[in-house]
Enzyme design. Sequence first.
Site, PDB file in Angstrom:
ATOM      1  N   GLY A  13     -13.045  10.157  -2.497  1.00 10.64           N
ATOM      2  CA  GLY A  13     -12.340   8.884  -2.654  1.00 10.64           C
ATOM      3  C   GLY A  13     -13.213   7.687  -2.330  1.00 10.64           C
ATOM      4  CB  THR A 131      -8.099   6.647   9.722  1.00  9.29           C
ATOM      5  OG1 THR A 131      -9.167   5.931   9.150  1.00  9.29           O
ATOM      6  CG2 THR A 131      -7.665   5.985  11.012  1.00  9.29           C
ATOM      7  CG  LEU A 219      -6.016   4.883  15.047  1.00 12.40           C
ATOM      8  CD1 LEU A 219      -4.867   5.575  15.789  1.00 12.40           C
ATOM      9  CD2 LEU A 219      -5.648   4.760  13.578  1.00 12.40           C
ATOM     10  CB  ALA A 223      -4.925  -2.372  15.767  1.00  9.41           C
ATOM     11  CB  CYS A 274      -7.456   0.924   6.527  1.00  7.24           C
ATOM     12  SG  CYS A 274      -8.419   2.262   5.824  1.00  7.24           S
TER      13      CYS A 274
END
Length: 457
Positions: A13, A131, A219, A223, A274
């Site tokens: 991908g 992830t 993560l 974030a 994401c």
Amino acid sequence: MEFEKKILCIGAGYVGGPTMAMIAAKCPPYKITVVDINPARIAAWNSHSLPIYEPGLDVLVQKTRGVNLFFSTAVEAGISDADIIFVSVNTPTKTFGQGAGKAANLQFWEKTARQILAHSTADKIVVEKSTLPVRTAEVMQRILNNTKNVHFEVVSNPEFLAEGTAIADLENPDRVLIGSQETPTGLAARKAIVDIYAHWVPRDRILESNVWSAELSKLTANAFLAQRISSINAISALCEKSQADVAEVTNAIGKDSRIGAKFLKAGVGFGGSCFKKDILNLVYISHGYGLTEVAEYWESVIKINAWQENRFVRTMLESMFNTVAGKRIALFGIAFKANTGDTRESPALVIARGLLEERAQVVITDPKALDNARQDLHDVKEGLSFEADPYCAAEGAHAVALLTDWKLYQDLDYQRILRSMERPAFVFDGRNLLDHKKLFELGFNVFAIGKAPLRHF
Ligand code: UDX
Ligand code: UDX
């Protein structure tokens, strides 16, 4: 030719393809094979027309394909042949059962782990590239090391590349992060992965950590990036109500070296595969550990993003005299950001649907993402069309809404566009990309993000 090491990547991908092309280019003694269950995708990787658009990728693939980079659908043969297996299959948000809408769907990951187990006859290193929620490596380690005499080490090597700049990010990363167990075999596996990147990445930019820290860092990084965008977008709403200009505020705060200037551009909201997925994941994990306040804190980043997308539609509606029904509106850009054909979680799709609900005649133009957009919006029966040429898209329109920051939209002849539009003509600049004063002087009514509107009435 005898290769020094054999590396397999499962999942061809946006992440797997470019990453392996870069490793192949930088590590000639390694044989890199990329496999995928989707034969059409593999056929495209083996053709002149690659399945993803990424500046610089075609050159890299041309240089390495057939030399030490191979694309194939033979997943099982690839597994048994490899020393190191990167897994970059997708981990979308779950749409069913417990944690639906929040948790990551690990079904492809676990299926892949079991496939690895079934087809391995020698020790292997398995690298998490997708992830994943924190502590996934532990589960994988358990599945893999359950039955056989073969030993697997699970290493976390999260990807920080951004679409549109993937090749530059891979070539010159801020850092590469490699997390492993801190046992002798874990540390040896860590070293094997460090050795790959050390072919081109300065050693001080290769960070080592325990496996949980690596998983959580990925993560957290996404974030934090998303949180900056929601923060400035929240301020942009305040700017529109007061006499402040969000570009001036951004400039002023970005000069503070503690804050920094990057990722502070107000706009229609963040998209991409994401940010939302990873924050939802963080929220789910936090709830799982009983950390309600932590979960709510991160959830608010997503709430502001959705609010910003809807707010843009509201602004369009209100400024066009509270009705857009039957009005032709040209959307400049549908990709989630410039230099990619990717439309996953694109704010432009939300805005398109919002306008369609108001019964506008929506015309979408984009230099790379029209095929994806057609698929995303295939359920829409009425009021939607696609147009490759932005001038044709704007012809007869009441408004142009710029939703993706493609540079080409900056360079258009807006006088020509205005001549072909209905009056009053509106520009809604959802990326603050255009010269608003100039557009206003040409005769447009201009609405930007976080700025006072410029209107002739
Ligand atoms: C993926 C993950 O979605 C993301 O969590 C992670 O951060 C990086 O890797 P991406 O490369 O953008 O991101 O995903 P996508 O373009 O959907 O590619 C995944 C590929 O895996 C697809 O081509 C799919 O066909 C393939 N796949 C999926 C397999 O080969 N086997 C499977 O069992 C499932
Ligand atoms: C992101 C991370 O940057 C990358 O490190 C990670 O590996 C994958 O997720 P990506 O989704 O490709 O990469 O794009 P990114 O450049 O981060 O942009 C995400 C979204 O935020 C886009 O919709 C973009 O338009 C928006 N954005 C970005 C803003 O609205 N303002 C900004 O200042 C920056």
